[in-house]
Design a protein around this motif. Structure first.
Motif, PDB file in Angstrom:
ATOM      1  N   LEU A 225       0.832  -1.193   0.000  1.00 58.25           N
ATOM      2  CA  LEU A 225       0.000   0.000   0.000  1.00 58.25           C
ATOM      3  C   LEU A 225       0.870   1.247   0.000  1.00 58.25           C
ATOM      4  O   LEU A 225       1.724   1.433   0.868  1.00 58.25           O
ATOM      5  CB  LEU A 225      -0.912  -0.002   1.227  1.00 58.25           C
ATOM      6  N   LEU A 226       0.670   2.106  -0.999  1.00 58.50           N
ATOM      7  CA  LEU A 226       1.387   3.373  -1.098  1.00 58.50           C
ATOM      8  C   LEU A 226       0.450   4.528  -0.773  1.00 58.50           C
ATOM      9  O   LEU A 226      -0.708   4.531  -1.196  1.00 58.50           O
ATOM     10  CB  LEU A 226       1.945   3.585  -2.510  1.00 58.50           C
ATOM     11  N   ALA A 227       0.953   5.511  -0.040  1.00 55.64           N
ATOM     12  CA  ALA A 227       0.238   6.757   0.229  1.00 55.64           C
ATOM     13  C   ALA A 227       0.899   7.859  -0.591  1.00 55.64           C
ATOM     14  O   ALA A 227       2.127   8.009  -0.565  1.00 55.64           O
ATOM     15  CB  ALA A 227       0.284   7.090   1.715  1.00 55.64           C
ATOM     16  N   ILE A 228       0.078   8.629  -1.299  1.00 58.97           N
ATOM     17  CA  ILE A 228       0.597   9.664  -2.196  1.00 58.97           C
ATOM     18  C   ILE A 228      -0.078  10.982  -1.854  1.00 58.97           C
ATOM     19  O   ILE A 228      -1.313  11.085  -1.894  1.00 58.97           O
ATOM     20  CB  ILE A 228       0.344   9.290  -3.663  1.00 58.97           C
TER      21      ILE A 228
ATOM     22  N   TYR B   4       6.389  13.160  -0.717  1.00 59.06           N
ATOM     23  CA  TYR B   4       6.890  11.800  -0.603  1.00 59.06           C
ATOM     24  C   TYR B   4       5.804  10.785  -0.936  1.00 59.06           C
ATOM     25  O   TYR B   4       4.635  10.993  -0.624  1.00 59.06           O
ATOM     26  CB  TYR B   4       7.396  11.523   0.815  1.00 59.06           C
ATOM     27  N   LEU B   5       6.230   9.704  -1.590  1.00 60.36           N
ATOM     28  CA  LEU B   5       5.420   8.503  -1.640  1.00 60.36           C
ATOM     29  C   LEU B   5       5.811   7.682  -0.424  1.00 60.36           C
ATOM     30  O   LEU B   5       6.993   7.510  -0.138  1.00 60.36           O
ATOM     31  CB  LEU B   5       5.695   7.687  -2.911  1.00 60.36           C
TER      32      LEU B   5
ATOM     33  N   LEU C 250       6.148  -4.086  10.381  1.00 53.93           N
ATOM     34  CA  LEU C 250       6.462  -3.170  11.477  1.00 53.93           C
ATOM     35  C   LEU C 250       5.283  -2.288  11.868  1.00 53.93           C
ATOM     36  O   LEU C 250       5.350  -1.565  12.856  1.00 53.93           O
ATOM     37  CB  LEU C 250       7.645  -2.276  11.084  1.00 53.93           C
ATOM     38  N   ASP C 251       4.187  -2.341  11.068  1.00 51.33           N
ATOM     39  CA  ASP C 251       3.007  -1.521  11.321  1.00 51.33           C
ATOM     40  C   ASP C 251       3.360  -0.033  11.340  1.00 51.33           C
ATOM     41  O   ASP C 251       2.959   0.713  12.236  1.00 51.33           O
ATOM     42  CB  ASP C 251       2.328  -1.927  12.634  1.00 51.33           C
ATOM     43  N   VAL C 252       4.135   0.401  10.340  1.00 51.80           N
ATOM     44  CA  VAL C 252       4.524   1.809  10.242  1.00 51.80           C
ATOM     45  C   VAL C 252       4.488   2.237   8.782  1.00 51.80           C
ATOM     46  O   VAL C 252       4.528   1.418   7.863  1.00 51.80           O
ATOM     47  CB  VAL C 252       5.949   2.061  10.796  1.00 51.80           C
ATOM     48  N   TRP C 253       4.383   3.548   8.579  1.00 59.58           N
ATOM     49  CA  TRP C 253       4.530   4.141   7.247  1.00 59.58           C
ATOM     50  C   TRP C 253       5.980   4.571   7.072  1.00 59.58           C
ATOM     51  O   TRP C 253       6.568   5.162   7.967  1.00 59.58           O
ATOM     52  CB  TRP C 253       3.603   5.340   7.094  1.00 59.58           C
TER      53      TRP C 253
ATOM     54  N   LEU D  22      -3.849  10.065  -1.374  1.00 55.23           N
ATOM     55  CA  LEU D  22      -4.490   8.989  -2.122  1.00 55.23           C
ATOM     56  C   LEU D  22      -3.719   7.710  -1.834  1.00 55.23           C
ATOM     57  O   LEU D  22      -2.550   7.745  -1.456  1.00 55.23           O
ATOM     58  CB  LEU D  22      -4.469   9.280  -3.627  1.00 55.23           C
ATOM     59  N   TYR D  23      -4.382   6.573  -2.056  1.00 53.30           N
ATOM     60  CA  TYR D  23      -3.756   5.292  -1.739  1.00 53.30           C
ATOM     61  C   TYR D  23      -3.912   4.352  -2.918  1.00 53.30           C
ATOM     62  O   TYR D  23      -4.946   4.313  -3.575  1.00 53.30           O
ATOM     63  CB  TYR D  23      -4.387   4.680  -0.482  1.00 53.30           C
TER      64      TYR D  23
END
Length: 363
Positions: free
Chosen positions: A77-80, A93-94, A101-104, A343-344
């Protein structure tokens, strides 16, 4: 890791054998580098796994070791960032969601990317459709990030300047719906013909709208809410049938919603949050496409709009806001490391690993 930490002296002799029997390619490259490669006797195992992850998904020969063999292609999963609140010319950043690790984690820098666009993953590239600059100017540019070469390119432009349009990928075709051209909301529907490399008009929507949400279900493209020609949020719903080239009205949502989050789970479509005349919403509505009916689900949390939603693990719906990663049981999971609406999109893991490896090599 906890097993090894419990008794390092006694268990170190078994550590390499244990790690070599695991499917390391199911982990993120950062996790392998930071937590596996440092373990005694596991350096070469980690290097081999990292080398295998960096290769394309398709292989002519089967892997020789269990720890190299992936069960199936994994998606990340990417966050944009897609916010108007960020200063002009700021580096964006993407970010990838690291499930282990349950982190972005930041995995790619993107300079001067515009805002209020929509995107899809198409032919191993991220395509960004329609946007506005920080001067509020709309444009027709479609930007393409090639995930193989990690290069930016431009492709065929939109027929009309706009932002806040909706984009849907159906089969091998790309459809766009509505948008705002700076003076009015649009009801246009267009399809990108990849063989002729051009846009073709299709039957218009029943309602002019922008800032709506779309999803594909049962060979139809559903369009939910948004803002109308008068600038007010909509509760209207319709679907576009690509085979018949017609837009059909559906039962309205209970509440009008601009920029709602949307996720598909167990043949239901969940509409989360959004914005109406009174402000941001906390409610969730569940739509049954087969019965064309709605029910309301209570969600006790802060108001949210301009969000996205994702189905994770095959049994939960997550609302993804600019600040939190929330499950339907309203548990704060992990904050994003940057502020702004996002967006994801789900991208094959090997492409995301390349993005992050390139990013980490520069920092």
């Amino acid at each position: 890791m906890h097993w090894y930490e419990h008794d390092k002296t006694e268990r170190e002799k078994w550590l390499a054998a244990l790690i070599s029997s695991t499917r390391l390619v199911q982990f993120d490259t950062v996790f392998i580098t930071q937590h596996i490669q440092i373990l005694p006797g596991c350096e070469q195992i980690a290097r081999n796994a990292l080398k295998w992850i960096s290769k394309p998904i398709k292989h002519n020969t089967a892997p020789t070791s269990v720890y190299k063999k992936p069960r199936k292609q994994r998606l990340c999963l990417l966050a944009i960032q897609n916010s108007t609140t960020l200063p002009s010319k700021q580096v964006k950043y993407l970010q990838r969601y690291n499930r282990a690790l349950d982190v972005w984690q930041r995995c790619c820098e993107v300079e001067y990317l515009d805002c209020i666009y929509d995107l899809v993953l198409h032919h191993e590239s991220l395509l960004f459709f329609g946007a506005r600059t920080h001067g509020l100017q709309k444009h027709t540019t479609i930007k393409r990030l090639d995930l193989k070469t990690l290069t930016w390119n431009k492709t065929v432009k939109l027929e009309r300047r706009r932002d806040e349009l909706c984009v849907a990928l159906y089969g091998d075709n790309i459809y766009t719906f509505g948008g705002f051209d700076g003076s009015q909301a649009l009801n246009t529907v267009e399809i990108f013909d990849i063989h002729k490399s051009c846009w073709q008009p299709r039957a218009s929507m029943n309602v002019c709208r922008y800032g709506a949400s779309t999803d594909v279900y049962d060979k139809k493209i559903y369009i939910f809410g948004g803002w109308g020609a008068d600038g007010k949020p909509l509760n209207s719903v319709e679907y576009y049938d690509p085979k018949k080239n017609v837009c059909v009205k559906c039962t309205n949502m209970f509440e009008a919603r601009g920029r709602p989050g949307l996720a598909l789970l167990n043949h239901y479509i969940f509409i989360i949050g959004g914005h109406n005349n009174d402000g941001a919403l906390t409610s969730v509505e569940q739509y049954d496409p087969q019965k064309d009916s709605w029910i309301t689900i209570s969600l006790e949390h802060v108001e949210q709009f301009g969000i996205s939603a994702k189905t994770m693990s095959g049994h939960e719906v997550y609302a993804l806001t600019e600040r939190y990663y929330l499950s339907q049981i309203v548990t704060v999971k992990t904050p994003l490391s940057v502020y702004g609406s996002n967006l994801y999109v789900e991208v094959p893991n090997n492409f995301t690993n390349k993005l992050q490896t390139k990013f980490l090599s520069r920092h």
